[in-house]
Scaffold this motif. Structure first.
Motif, PDB file in Angstrom:
ATOM      1  N   GLU A  30       0.836  -1.206   0.000  1.00 18.81           N
ATOM      2  CA  GLU A  30       0.000   0.000   0.000  1.00 18.81           C
ATOM      3  C   GLU A  30       0.865   1.249   0.000  1.00 18.81           C
ATOM      4  N   LEU A  31       1.971   1.185   0.731  1.00 17.90           N
ATOM      5  CA  LEU A  31       2.890   2.332   0.820  1.00 17.90           C
ATOM      6  C   LEU A  31       3.449   2.694  -0.553  1.00 17.90           C
ATOM      7  N   ILE A  32       3.834   1.675  -1.324  1.00 14.79           N
ATOM      8  CA  ILE A  32       4.375   1.947  -2.659  1.00 14.79           C
ATOM      9  C   ILE A  32       3.317   2.617  -3.533  1.00 14.79           C
ATOM     10  N   CYS A  33       2.078   2.073  -3.485  1.00 15.27           N
ATOM     11  CA  CYS A  33       0.995   2.664  -4.282  1.00 15.27           C
ATOM     12  C   CYS A  33       0.768   4.118  -3.893  1.00 15.27           C
ATOM     13  N   GLU A  34       0.670   4.370  -2.572  1.00 15.66           N
ATOM     14  CA  GLU A  34       0.321   5.723  -2.126  1.00 15.66           C
ATOM     15  C   GLU A  34       1.465   6.695  -2.371  1.00 15.66           C
ATOM     16  N   ARG A  35       2.700   6.213  -2.266  1.00 13.17           N
ATOM     17  CA  ARG A  35       3.837   7.090  -2.559  1.00 13.17           C
ATOM     18  C   ARG A  35       3.800   7.556  -4.003  1.00 13.17           C
ATOM     19  N   ALA A  36       3.212   6.710  -4.890  1.00 12.89           N
ATOM     20  CA  ALA A  36       3.093   7.102  -6.296  1.00 12.89           C
ATOM     21  C   ALA A  36       1.806   7.887  -6.546  1.00 12.89           C
ATOM     22  N   GLY A  37       1.046   8.155  -5.467  1.00 12.47           N
ATOM     23  CA  GLY A  37      -0.138   8.994  -5.622  1.00 12.47           C
ATOM     24  C   GLY A  37      -1.431   8.239  -5.863  1.00 12.47           C
ATOM     25  N   LEU A 155      11.487 -13.194   3.958  1.00 14.55           N
ATOM     26  CA  LEU A 155      11.335 -12.366   2.762  1.00 14.55           C
ATOM     27  C   LEU A 155      10.725 -11.010   3.129  1.00 14.55           C
ATOM     28  N   ALA A 156       9.682 -11.048   3.988  1.00 17.11           N
ATOM     29  CA  ALA A 156       9.022  -9.793   4.386  1.00 17.11           C
ATOM     30  C   ALA A 156      10.014  -8.863   5.066  1.00 17.11           C
ATOM     31  N   PHE A 157      10.808  -9.421   5.993  1.00 17.57           N
ATOM     32  CA  PHE A 157      11.736  -8.567   6.741  1.00 17.57           C
ATOM     33  C   PHE A 157      12.845  -8.029   5.839  1.00 17.57           C
ATOM     34  N   ILE A 158      13.271  -8.844   4.841  1.00 18.05           N
ATOM     35  CA  ILE A 158      14.316  -8.374   3.925  1.00 18.05           C
ATOM     36  C   ILE A 158      13.774  -7.283   3.006  1.00 18.05           C
ATOM     37  N   LEU A 159      12.464  -7.408   2.660  1.00 23.50           N
ATOM     38  CA  LEU A 159      11.881  -6.436   1.734  1.00 23.50           C
ATOM     39  C   LEU A 159      11.844  -5.026   2.313  1.00 23.50           C
ATOM     40  N   VAL A 160      11.767  -4.914   3.646  1.00 21.83           N
ATOM     41  CA  VAL A 160      11.663  -3.574   4.246  1.00 21.83           C
ATOM     42  C   VAL A 160      12.871  -2.704   3.883  1.00 21.83           C
ATOM     43  N   PRO A 161      14.113  -3.141   4.170  1.00 19.84           N
ATOM     44  CA  PRO A 161      15.246  -2.299   3.745  1.00 19.84           C
ATOM     45  C   PRO A 161      15.360  -2.173   2.235  1.00 19.84           C
ATOM     46  N   ILE A 162      14.971  -3.213   1.490  1.00 21.05           N
ATOM     47  CA  ILE A 162      15.056  -3.115   0.033  1.00 21.05           C
ATOM     48  C   ILE A 162      14.131  -2.016  -0.484  1.00 21.05           C
ATOM     49  N   GLY A 164      12.955   0.455   1.265  1.00 20.93           N
ATOM     50  CA  GLY A 164      13.478   1.722   1.761  1.00 20.93           C
ATOM     51  C   GLY A 164      14.610   2.225   0.889  1.00 20.93           C
ATOM     52  N   TYR A 165      15.555   1.336   0.566  1.00 24.77           N
ATOM     53  CA  TYR A 165      16.679   1.717  -0.291  1.00 24.77           C
ATOM     54  C   TYR A 165      16.169   2.137  -1.660  1.00 24.77           C
ATOM     55  N   GLY A 166      15.258   1.326  -2.199  1.00 23.73           N
ATOM     56  CA  GLY A 166      14.730   1.615  -3.529  1.00 23.73           C
ATOM     57  C   GLY A 166      14.061   2.974  -3.589  1.00 23.73           C
ATOM     58  N   LEU A 167      13.291   3.313  -2.557  1.00 24.74           N
ATOM     59  CA  LEU A 167      12.541   4.571  -2.591  1.00 24.74           C
ATOM     60  C   LEU A 167      13.432   5.788  -2.367  1.00 24.74           C
ATOM     61  N   TYR A 168      14.452   5.622  -1.499  1.00 24.69           N
ATOM     62  CA  TYR A 168      15.207   6.816  -1.093  1.00 24.69           C
ATOM     63  C   TYR A 168      16.590   6.929  -1.725  1.00 24.69           C
ATOM     64  N   ARG A 169      17.107   5.844  -2.312  1.00 23.49           N
ATOM     65  CA  ARG A 169      18.490   5.894  -2.777  1.00 23.49           C
ATOM     66  C   ARG A 169      18.650   5.607  -4.265  1.00 23.49           C
ATOM     67  N   TRP A 244       4.117   6.986   5.797  1.00 20.92           N
ATOM     68  CA  TRP A 244       4.574   6.595   4.453  1.00 20.92           C
ATOM     69  C   TRP A 244       6.073   6.268   4.416  1.00 20.92           C
ATOM     70  N   ARG A 245       6.625   5.726   5.531  1.00 24.79           N
ATOM     71  CA  ARG A 245       8.034   5.346   5.550  1.00 24.79           C
ATOM     72  C   ARG A 245       8.158   3.854   5.841  1.00 24.79           C
ATOM     73  N   PRO A 246       8.956   3.121   5.022  1.00 25.85           N
ATOM     74  CA  PRO A 246       9.037   1.666   5.170  1.00 25.85           C
ATOM     75  C   PRO A 246       9.506   1.224   6.557  1.00 25.85           C
ATOM     76  N   GLY A 247      10.503   1.910   7.121  1.00 26.44           N
ATOM     77  CA  GLY A 247      11.010   1.500   8.428  1.00 26.44           C
ATOM     78  C   GLY A 247       9.948   1.595   9.504  1.00 26.44           C
ATOM     79  N   LYS A 248       9.217   2.731   9.488  1.00 27.58           N
ATOM     80  CA  LYS A 248       8.149   2.905  10.466  1.00 27.58           C
ATOM     81  C   LYS A 248       7.015   1.917  10.208  1.00 27.58           C
ATOM     82  N   ALA A 249       6.836   1.539   8.924  1.00 28.06           N
ATOM     83  CA  ALA A 249       5.802   0.565   8.606  1.00 28.06           C
ATOM     84  C   ALA A 249       6.115  -0.766   9.284  1.00 28.06           C
ATOM     85  N   LEU A 250       7.395  -1.148   9.277  1.00 27.51           N
ATOM     86  CA  LEU A 250       7.800  -2.381   9.952  1.00 27.51           C
ATOM     87  C   LEU A 250       7.497  -2.272  11.442  1.00 27.51           C
TER      88      LEU A 250
END
Lengths: 313, 349
Positions: A30-37, A155-162, A164-169, A244-250
């Motif tokens: 949901e976060l990815i969708c909403e970040r894209a509007g 997989l879920a826990f690994i996806l959080v930093p991925i 996060g990295y993808g969105l911000y870096r 809307w932040r992956p880390g806080k979502a975790l």
């Protein structure tokens, strides 16, 4: 005294991590969708679809990991449908999302009933086994809680930093965040706004479907009607809670899972005093409370809910 | 593909576009029927016969349409003001709970007072329930979509608690159901030996009321204005907050009355399956009607016909009656899209 007993049992912490898994997948999606509007209210139905498809795949003799992929593909397909309506045609994201939820859930139930017409008790499948990570799982206490879980949980826990990295870096992540804030600026960069939003919604929807699949092929071993039970809506509240932040979502998903795991155990301990229905209400009421607490600081993506039409301002 | 606004919308397009969308929805479900291994024409014939084929079928369809008119109106009124009330299901149960509280012996009045009282308490309960998320929206800007959705689960669990606990009827052989509504409060049947009841007349009356309210009154005008353009409405001096609150009371009240209608008209006592998702289906009803209160009557009957017809079809040829839900959801999405093509002309570049 009893409350303390709950916190020192390993079963509680293990259950917490397990219950957080579908919430992590759903919230990240949901976060990815909403970040894209794009607000994706199709989440509840897409999770149902993922749960059914993955279960059916395994039930028909398919492999567990292929089932995850098939569920993700189905989720992406419904994400595409959502995007055609909400992004390309620019229709109301609220109504489109509700429509997608109704369609995906009812299609799941229809297909399930047609393929298994005569069963009264849902048949079981052989689910993902907890996988003990060699070495790490030997650590006393922590090993049992964190490193003896279903592979999908890792997989879920690994996806959080991925994510996060993808969105911000990454440049792509920057474009996704920008298209949720100021699509015209994205357009000015020569990037196709519609295509970018569509890809984001499809990826997010795939995550949601995997969250649903986790429930059937890792926890319950069976699919039944109404099994998502509002988890999708809770994920939407969690996205707001997480700003809307992956880390806080975790963190949010873990907090909610803690309440859910605690609720079951307190319920067993005190069923005579407080009726169990009030414990079952807790996740929903907490979601509402979480939204109230965060409401003052909620910084919605500026272009959330706003369709983009070329040459229109 | 490019969309350009139509300068002039031909009248026939307003009708043919949604109709075409519904036909497309039927075509899509025909594929599902084929996949299920049944012949399409006999399947749809069974559906139409099951919905309208006899006095019994027709009255059953209208019986099912009554609560859908109420929930459809609830969604239509709220969506007109861009208030996204997805909590119709919870408000329906709130209305049924209130009517059970007052209607099972607490008050005894002659029927001409008792029935309006039950509708009133049901409407108040539904309206108050929606007031909570709406006040949160106005004061704290908490998104009402999620809060109304989540409250559905809370209300249903509360009803579950009451029916398994304090309200459980000891005479019900252990079933989780409340005591029956007293005779004075029961909505009498309209057709002898059929289940169709007075609630249908109440539903029609409220549809006309809602239409007149929105079309002719000052408050109704404000509801429409706030929906079209809140900034302009505020600039023109309209009270945005008060208008949204009024819309909430009206919308929640209508959904609450759907619960009263089912309780006092059909079941006679409160159970947990009093609504098979009428609150959610109401959204589809409202969208199919183009959010027009009088159109809600027609679209509610149409969707009720799909559900009753699909039940008959599934009995006749082993196609799951979840097909009705698929058909409704498909029609909802396609009608939503068709409205766009009424306003805009698609141009291939």
């Amino acid at each position: 005294m009893e409350l303390l007993d709950i916190f020192i049992t390993l079963g509680f912490w293990g259950a917490l991590v397990r219950m957080a898994t579908p919430l992590i997948f759903g919230t990240l999606g949901e976060l990815i969708c909403e970040r894209a509007g794009v607000l994706n209210l199709g989440i509840e139905g897409i999770m149902t679809m993922g749960a059914m498809v993955a279960w059916m795949w395994v039930y028909q003799g398919g492999d567990l990991w292929t089932a995850v992929l098939v569920a993700a593909a189905c989720g992406a397909l419904f994400g595409l449908l959502h995007a055609v309506f909400s992004v390309y045609l620019g229709l109301s994201q609220h109504v489109t999302g509700i429509g997608i939820t109704l369609l995906a859930a009812s299609l799941s139930y229809f297909v399930f009933r047609m393929l298994l017409p005569d069963v009264t008790t849902p048949p079981k499948i052989e689910p993902f086994k907890p996988f003990a990570i060699p070495g790490l799982s030997e650590i006393p206490y922590i090993g049992e809680v964190l490193f003896t879980q279903s592979p999908l949980t890792y997989l879920a826990f690994i996806l959080v930093p991925i994510v996060g990295y993808g969105l911000y870096r990454t440049p792509l992540g920057l474009a996704v965040r920008m298209v949720g804030e100021n699509p015209m600026a994205v357009e000015a960069q020569g990037i196709d706004v519609h295509r970018l939003r569509t890809c984001a919604v499809m990826l997010g929807s795939a995550f949601m479907a995997v969250g649903g699949a986790f429930l059937t092929i890792s926890v319950f071993d069976a699919f039944y009607i109404g099994m998502i039970n509002g988890r999708g809506w809770i994920c939407i509240a969690l996205v707001i809670f997480a700003s809307w932040r992956p880390g806080k979502a975790l963190a949010g998903a873990l907090l909610f899972a803690a309440f859910e795991a605690l609720q079951i155990r307190v319920q067993q301990a005190s069923s005579a005093v407080i009726p169990y229905q009030f414990f079952l209400m807790m996740p929903y009421i907490l979601s509402i409370l979480a939204m109230i607490v965060m409401s003052r600081r909620a910084a919605y993506p500026k272009a959330l809910l706003v369709p983009f039409r070329k040459g229109e301002r | 593909m490019r969309l350009e606004p139509r300068a002039h919308v031909p009248f026939w397009l307003n009708i043919t576009a949604p109709l075409g969308a519904v036909v497309l929805a039927f075509a899509f479900c025909a594929l599902l029927i084929l996949w299920a291994g049944a012949p399409i024409i006999p399947a749809y014939t069974a559906l139409v016969k099951g919905a309208f084929g006899s006095t019994f079928a027709l009255t059953e369809t209208l019986t099912r349409a009554a609560p859908l008119i109420f929930t459809g109106l609830a969604a239509a009124v709220a969506f007109r003001a861009k208030l996204w009330n997805i909590g119709g299901e919870g408000q329906l149960y709130a209305g049924a709970l209130a009517a059970t509280y007052f209607g099972t012996g607490l008050v005894t009045l002659p029927p001409y007072l008792m029935i309006p009282l039950l509708f009133l308490v049901g409407a108040v309960a539904g309206g108050l329930l929606l007031l909570v998320p709406v006040i949160l929206k106005l004061k704290l800007r908490v998104d009402e979509v999620v809060t109304t959705l989540l409250l559905n689960f809370v209300v249903l669990l509360f009803a579950n608690y009451l029916l398994f606990g304090p309200w459980k009827d000891p005479l019900a052989m252990g079933w989780p159901q409340a005591a029956p509504i007293i005779d004075e409060g029961v909505l009498s049947p309209l057709v002898p030996r059929m289940r169709l009841h007075q609630g249908f007349i109440w539903a029609i009356a409220f549809a006309v009321f809602a239409w007149a309210f929105i079309r002719f009154t000052k408050w109704g005008f404000q509801i429409r204005a706030v929906g079209y353009n809140p900034e302009a409405a505020a600039f023109a001096g309209m009270p945005i907050g008060a208008t949204v609150l009024r819309t909430a009371l009206l919308s929640g009240g209508l959904a609450g009355m759907a619960g009263v209608c089912e309780l006092a008209g059909l079941k006679g006592y409160l159970t947990l399956d009093i609504s098979p998702g009428f609150g959610y289906t109401g959204i589809a009803v409202a969208m199919l009607a183009g959010l027009h209160p009088l159109g809600v009557i027609a679209s509610a009957i149409f969707i009720a016909a799909i559900y009753n017809g699909a039940d008959a079809m599934s009995r006749a040829m082993s196609i799951s009656n979840y097909l009705a839900d698929v058909l409704t959801a498909t029609a909802l999405l396609l009608v939503l899209a068709s409205v766009l093509f009424v306003r805009f002309r698609p141009r291939l570049r």
